[in-house]
Design an enzyme around this catalytic site. Structure first.
Site, mmCIF file in Angstrom:
data_model
loop_
_atom_site.group_PDB
_atom_site.id
_atom_site.type_symbol
_atom_site.label_atom_id
_atom_site.label_comp_id
_atom_site.label_asym_id
_atom_site.label_seq_id
_atom_site.Cartn_x
_atom_site.Cartn_y
_atom_site.Cartn_z
ATOM 1 N N CYS A 228 43.207 41.680 25.834
ATOM 2 C CA CYS A 228 44.551 41.731 25.240
ATOM 3 C C CYS A 228 45.596 42.366 26.148
ATOM 4 O O CYS A 228 46.793 42.233 25.889
ATOM 5 C CB CYS A 228 44.516 42.472 23.913
ATOM 6 S SG CYS A 228 43.515 41.630 22.697
ATOM 7 N N HIS B 281 51.690 44.891 21.731
ATOM 8 C CA HIS B 281 50.611 43.926 21.468
ATOM 9 C C HIS B 281 50.429 43.806 19.956
ATOM 10 O O HIS B 281 50.462 44.810 19.244
ATOM 11 C CB HIS B 281 49.334 44.416 22.142
ATOM 12 C CG HIS B 281 48.139 43.569 21.805
ATOM 13 N ND1 HIS B 281 48.151 42.201 21.918
ATOM 14 C CD2 HIS B 281 46.907 43.914 21.331
ATOM 15 C CE1 HIS B 281 46.974 41.730 21.545
ATOM 16 N NE2 HIS B 281 46.210 42.742 21.186
ATOM 17 N N ASN C 249 46.878 37.811 16.007
ATOM 18 C CA ASN C 249 46.655 38.343 17.352
ATOM 19 C C ASN C 249 46.285 37.186 18.289
ATOM 20 O O ASN C 249 45.171 36.674 18.213
ATOM 21 C CB ASN C 249 45.538 39.390 17.283
ATOM 22 C CG ASN C 249 45.224 40.019 18.631
ATOM 23 O OD1 ASN C 249 45.741 39.590 19.666
ATOM 24 N ND2 ASN C 249 44.375 41.023 18.628
#
Ligand code: UT7
Length: 337
Positions: A117, A257, A287
């Site tokens: 990520c 994020h 996500n």
């Protein structure tokens, strides 16, 4: 001589058409819309459907949309494309090579960055160095993931979180003080135990057994990852503010994020930022791993003003984490979608 900074000068994004809602997930696993919204902030996510479609197909769309905003830049002008992804089209060649071919970037070399990520931040800071040295003038950094390709849609702890999507930014030199000013990147390989894909690499190549044991899916110990994410993402965001003498009033935007709304809230609270200064699209896309940060920039581009101080922050598998400070280089109103 004036210092060269790498400035983001255009943004492109792409999310697939298919919307997987919490209501549809309720029919697939033992979960509820209420649980997902209250624990994560997610309402829906996009899923790439279609035989033979991979991460590169979304990335190519993002790159094309980026270039459409800059008619003065031709595909052949791009010298380098860095692709941050955890779900490459293939083990090899690099997805960056597939993207440059499909998007007609015939003069660009390319490679992939894998930092889960945090990959987009790693790739952005790496791309910036090629510009800062003066050696390259036009670099594209892509963040893309087709997370649906590695999710077990029988595992309610992981399948509700992730979605598919891509974002891309163009980096060009700036000598007036705009662009990427600072970056802090961190990793701790000991964290790999808590978030990984068990099989499919050289340690455990694919076999009938690994497939039967569902070892090609995301494995995540959610609570442990959550604790590390809350602490580390907030720490690194605070650190980049401190070392650049930025107060919460100075920061125009946090670009976090999009893993969990609760992690985002903890980071913005630590930075002393009100929610109007926090980019948020987790409710619509979930996500998207490497896609989250550039997709935020894409969604909010119109609201960005030349001179805005922007802090990007991420945390992900590895563990990897980091933050980047950007002085935004253009008025998004003129070019945004
Ligand atoms: O981007 C990469 C990095 N990843 C992250 O940052 C993710 C970090 N982790 C998280 O965001 C959260 O840990 C999750 C969203 C994954 C899980 O939320 P949580 O609040 O940590 O839940 P939990 O794992 O502690 O589970 C609490 C309860 C459990 O039930 P019991 O044991 O208390 O009866 C789970 O079985 O919630 C249950 N549960 C669910 N219930 C309904 C877990 N998933 C679900 C679900 N629907 N989808």
């Amino acid at each position: 001589m004036q210092k060269i900074h790498a400035a983001i000068t255009a943004v492109g994004g792409y999310v697939p058409e298919y919307i997987l809602t919490n209501q549809e997930l309720e029919t697939m696993v033992d979960t509820t819309d209420e649980w997902i919204i209250s624990r994560t902030g997610i309402k829906e996510r996009r899923i790439l459907k279609g035989e033979g479609k991979g991460s590169s197909d979304m990335a190519v769309e993002a790159v094309k949309r980026l270039l459409a905003k800059r008619p003065d830049v031709k595909p052949e002008d791009i010298e380098l494309l860095i692709c941050a992804t955890t779900t490459p089209d293939f083990q090899f060649p690099a997805t960056a090579n597939v993207i440059t071919d499909k998007a007609g970037l015939h003069n660009a070399f390319g490679y992939d960055v894998n930092a889960a990520c945090s990959g987009f931040l790693y790739a952005l800071n790496t791309g910036a160095q090629f510009i800062e040295t003066g050696r390259h003038k036009k670099v594209i950094v892509v963040g893309v993931d087709k997370m649906s390709s590695i999710l077990n849609y029988e595992d309610r702890a992981t399948c509700i979180i992730f979605g598919d999507g891509a974002g891309a930014v163009l980096l060009e030199p700036d000598t007036e003080g705009y662009g990427i000013i600072d970056g802090v990147l961190k990793s701790d390989g000991a964290g790999r135990a808590h978030l990984h894909q068990k099989a499919g690499g050289s340690v455990k190549p694919a076999t009938m057994e690994t497939v039967m044991n569902k070892e090609h899916y995301v494995y995540q110990e959610g609570q442990t990852v959550f604790k590390f994410a809350v602490k580390n993402m907030a720490d690194v965001a605070a650190q980049i503010m401190e070392r650049n003498n930025l107060t919460s009033d100075d920061v125009a935007w946090l670009v976090p994020h999009q893993a969990n709304k609760r992690i985002i809230d903890a980071t913005s609270e630590r930075m002393g930022l009100p929610e109007e200064k926090v980019m948020l699209n987790i409710q619509r896309y979930g996500n998207t791993t490497n896609g989250t940060l550039p997709l935020c920039l894409w969604d909010y581009e119109k609201q960005l003003k030349k001179g805005d101080n922007i802090v990007l922050a991420a945390f992900g598998g590895g563990f990897t984490w980091g933050a980047t400070y950007i002085k935004w280089a253009y008025d998004g109103e003129k070019i945004g979608k």
